[in-house]
Design a protein around this motif. Structure first.
Motif, PDB file in Angstrom:
ATOM      1  N   PRO A   1      -3.646  11.406  -4.619  1.00 52.51           N
ATOM      2  CA  PRO A   1      -4.098  11.439  -6.018  1.00 52.51           C
ATOM      3  C   PRO A   1      -4.367  10.049  -6.586  1.00 52.51           C
ATOM      4  CG  PRO A   1      -2.209  12.888  -5.706  1.00 52.51           C
ATOM      5  CD  PRO A   1      -2.334  12.063  -4.461  1.00 52.51           C
ATOM      6  N   VAL A   2      -3.606   9.046  -6.146  1.00 52.12           N
ATOM      7  CA  VAL A   2      -3.843   7.683  -6.627  1.00 52.12           C
ATOM      8  C   VAL A   2      -5.185   7.177  -6.119  1.00 52.12           C
ATOM      9  CG1 VAL A   2      -2.973   5.319  -6.595  1.00 52.12           C
ATOM     10  CG2 VAL A   2      -1.374   7.234  -6.741  1.00 52.12           C
ATOM     11  N   ALA A   3      -5.468   7.419  -4.838  1.00 48.59           N
ATOM     12  CA  ALA A   3      -6.768   7.025  -4.275  1.00 48.59           C
ATOM     13  C   ALA A   3      -7.902   7.721  -5.023  1.00 48.59           C
ATOM     14  CB  ALA A   3      -6.818   7.356  -2.790  1.00 48.59           C
TER      15      ALA A   3
ATOM     16  N   ILE B   1      -0.948  -1.066  -2.723  1.00 53.66           N
ATOM     17  CA  ILE B   1      -0.194  -0.196  -3.619  1.00 53.66           C
ATOM     18  C   ILE B   1       0.837   0.568  -2.796  1.00 53.66           C
ATOM     19  CG2 ILE B   1      -0.334   1.752  -5.221  1.00 53.66           C
ATOM     20  CD1 ILE B   1      -3.240   0.861  -5.789  1.00 53.66           C
ATOM     21  N   LEU B   2       2.090   0.511  -3.231  1.00 53.95           N
ATOM     22  CA  LEU B   2       3.189   1.145  -2.512  1.00 53.95           C
ATOM     23  C   LEU B   2       3.892   2.142  -3.420  1.00 53.95           C
ATOM     24  CD1 LEU B   2       5.360   1.398  -0.253  1.00 53.95           C
ATOM     25  CD2 LEU B   2       6.532  -0.550  -1.325  1.00 53.95           C
ATOM     26  N   GLY B   3       4.024   3.375  -2.958  1.00 50.18           N
ATOM     27  CA  GLY B   3       4.786   4.373  -3.689  1.00 50.18           C
ATOM     28  C   GLY B   3       6.277   4.142  -3.548  1.00 50.18           C
ATOM     29  N   VAL B   4       6.995   4.142  -4.660  1.00 53.94           N
ATOM     30  CA  VAL B   4       8.447   3.930  -4.653  1.00 53.94           C
ATOM     31  C   VAL B   4       9.118   5.015  -5.506  1.00 53.94           C
ATOM     32  CG1 VAL B   4       8.295   1.448  -4.278  1.00 53.94           C
ATOM     33  CG2 VAL B   4       8.295   2.324  -6.613  1.00 53.94           C
TER      34      VAL B   4
ATOM     35  N   VAL C   1      -1.939   3.310 -12.735  1.00 53.93           N
ATOM     36  CA  VAL C   1      -2.447   2.527 -11.605  1.00 53.93           C
ATOM     37  C   VAL C   1      -3.931   2.190 -11.733  1.00 53.93           C
ATOM     38  CG1 VAL C   1      -2.789   2.496  -9.106  1.00 53.93           C
ATOM     39  CG2 VAL C   1      -0.630   3.330 -10.064  1.00 53.93           C
ATOM     40  N   PRO C   2      -4.837   3.129 -12.069  1.00 53.74           N
ATOM     41  CA  PRO C   2      -6.242   2.740 -12.221  1.00 53.74           C
ATOM     42  C   PRO C   2      -6.442   1.653 -13.274  1.00 53.74           C
ATOM     43  CG  PRO C   2      -6.058   5.121 -12.071  1.00 53.74           C
ATOM     44  CD  PRO C   2      -4.660   4.594 -12.215  1.00 53.74           C
TER      45      PRO C   2
END
Length: 553
Positions: free
Chosen positions: A419-421, A461-464, A498-499
């Motif tokens: 979804p972030v992409a 970008i790293l998911g945490v 993020v965007p």
């Protein structure tokens, strides 16, 4: 394409029969979960968040059209009609049924494919340049050397239960399109006069503790390749940690010892192996080289084709006059990066048959390459690719996002990546704006394992996980070549932010660049991260008079 000999085929067929029996015994209850785990992992089978995941080997990223059609057929029959091309140049199926996996492996064996050593603590798929064999700057055809290493490492009795997974990359050209510096072993082909050899880097890797590999040998003559690899792996196998999974990679051993001690241990081990049975001969190299089919190139001149956004971004030089390599983008807006449906795989196979001698490659950037296209066929290929949705002219640009499956599938992920992409692609869906921004690598990983290679993205970008919620950490300044690791700009962001963060980074870059030719990553290295941090968080920071900081290490 590499063609199996009788030994190759027998090994694959025997492995299918072996795993079918192991699966039968597990389902019958005569093998425990722990007993079966090591067996299934050696055959590429994971248990993910919702279902098993099968990782199918595409050795060094090279595929025939018939093999791709088989992958399409398998994804229809045994999965949900699509597959995911990974950064290891493999294909992953996300929904197979455990009891049907032996049938999938049997079907793969009919087209000289398998899933052997795509997981587990062993030497995994050898990766290389997706332009191998056709690049104008090529020193050696790296496919041949990857195949030699594949044969040497598959079922190697000494290295099948290493302290941790092990990844080797081979780059056969002057430019590094393989990211050799972030692999456990990176081999970069070089010439010393008339002799071919390899620069050997060890201890690179991403994940929880990202590191750039250390040079341990400037020039290794090609005939000593196996004995030197064996020396490195023996040292790692003997001294690598097995008490802590997070400290078990070879990079941790090298860091603990230091490069000088590590090199000395390897050289001492090599003295016992040098000149031994594993020494390569020209006969052996030629035998493997002879099992590769070669395109029957025509003697045709170069074409003068009009430059377009597509020819500038997706069409690449070829060492044979009259030909070009073409990237089919799997990164159009609204599609998970690297995914392809069964129908799309069939369509790509058709394109490969019509335009590229029935051969294609998977890049570690999760796109498909037709490496041998006649330049006079480019307009026809572009028209067909565009109609199919594979002609997005974004190779090397921001929306050519490298992305792991993330929390939508992976049991290890802290957050979702897809979804972030999709949100970033949607925000930057203006091709004119993309081309104004210029070259920019954006990589996304859903967890610290870094399957999306976020550490070497210009923007990573790293998911945490924060108290059970998904957040995203942003770093900038990473690079594949020359190798550099990014630096975190500050506290993490909610997914919806993020965007906006990416847009603020881009806006600051456009204001700071000296010319349209200065890339985002170059500006970050010139100014440091402070101006970008200010642009995102709004905090002032002390600046020298010329606002320049030391370049990133």
């Amino acid at each position: 394409m590499y063609r199996y000999d009788e030994v190759d085929q027998r090994l694959v067929d025997e492995r299918v029969a072996q795993f079918r029996d192991q699966t039968r015994r597990f389902l019958a209850g005569s093998l425990t979960e722990d007993e079966f785990k090591a067996l299934r992992l050696r055959n590429g089978l994971y248990i993910q968040r919702y279902a098993p995941m099968l990782r199918i080997a595409i050795p060094y990223g090279l595929l025939s059209s018939s093999q791709l059609r088989k992958l399409a057929s398998i994804s229809r029959r045994y999965d949900r009609g699509y597959g995911h091309f990974s950064t290891r140049q493999n294909l992953q199926l996300n929904w197979p049924k455990l009891e049907q996996v032996p049938d999938i492996l049997a079907e793969l064996a009919t087209v000289q494919m398998h899933a052997i050593q795509t997981s587990g603590n062993c030497i995994r798929n050898i990766t290389t340049d997706h332009f191998a064999g056709v690049a104008a700057d090529e020193i050696v055809d790296s496919f041949v050397w990857c195949e030699l290493i594949r044969q040497w490492s598959t079922f190697h009795p000494e290295f099948n239960y290493l302290p941790r997974k092990f990844k080797i990359a081979v780059n056969g050209a002057k430019a590094d399109r393989t990211a050799v510096a972030v692999h456990d072993i990176g081999l970069h082909a070089v010439r010393d006069g008339d002799e071919v050899g390899f620069r050997v880097l060890v201890g690179g890797g991403l994940g929880r503790t990202p590191m750039i590999g250390e040079l341990i040998r400037e020039f290794l003559p090609w005939k000593h390749l196996f004995t030197y690899l064996e020396a490195i792996l023996r040292v790692y196998n003997r001294f690598g940690r097995r008490d802590n999974i997070h400290k078990a990679r070879i990079k941790i051993l090298l860091k603990a010892w230091g490069v000088e001690k590590f090199r000395a241990e390897v050289e001492a081990e090599w003295l016992q192996l040098k000149g031994g049975p594993a020494t390569l001969t020209e006969e052996k190299v030629r035998a493997v080289e002879g099992r590769f089919t070669r395109p029957p190139y025509e003697n045709i001149p170069d074409e003068n084709f009009a430059p377009t956004a597509w020819t500038r971004r997706n069409v690449h030089p070829h060492k044979v006059p009259g030909y070009a390599a073409v990237t089919l983008s799997l990164k159009r807006t609204g599609v998970p990066p690297g995914d392809a449906t069964a129908d799309e795989m069939d369509a790509i196979a058709d394109l490969a048959d019509r335009y590229a001698f029935g051969e294609l490659r998977v890049s570690h950037e999760q796109n498909i390459i037709l490496a041998d296209v006649r330049q006079k066929d480019l307009p026809a290929l572009h028209a067909e690719a565009k109609a199919l949705g594979f002609a997005t002219p974004n190779i090397g640009l921001l929306t050519n996002i490298i992305c792991c499956p993330g929390g939508d599938f992976c049991a290890l992920a802290n957050a979702k990546s897809i979804p972030v992409a999709a949100a970033i692609q949607q925000r930057f869906d203006d091709l004119d704006y993309l081309h104004d921004i210029g070259e920019l690598d954006l990589n996304i990983s859903g967890c610290m394992n870094a399957c999306g290679h976020h550490h070497v993205g210009h923007i990573g970008i790293l998911g945490v996980d924060k108290h059970g919620e998904e957040w995203y950490q942003v770093e900038i300044g990473g690079s594949q070549f020359p190798a550099a690791l990014g630096k975190v700009i500050g506290p993490a962001f909610a997914r919806a932010e993020v965007p906006d963060v990416v847009e603020k980074l881009i806006t600051r870059y456009l204001a700071e660049r000296d010319s349209e030719h200065e890339r985002f990553v170059d500006v970050v290295h010139r100014l440091g991260i402070a101006p970008f941090k200010e642009a995102v968080y709004g905090h002032p920071h002390p600046q020298p008079a010329d606002r320049r900081e030391p370049a990133l290490a």
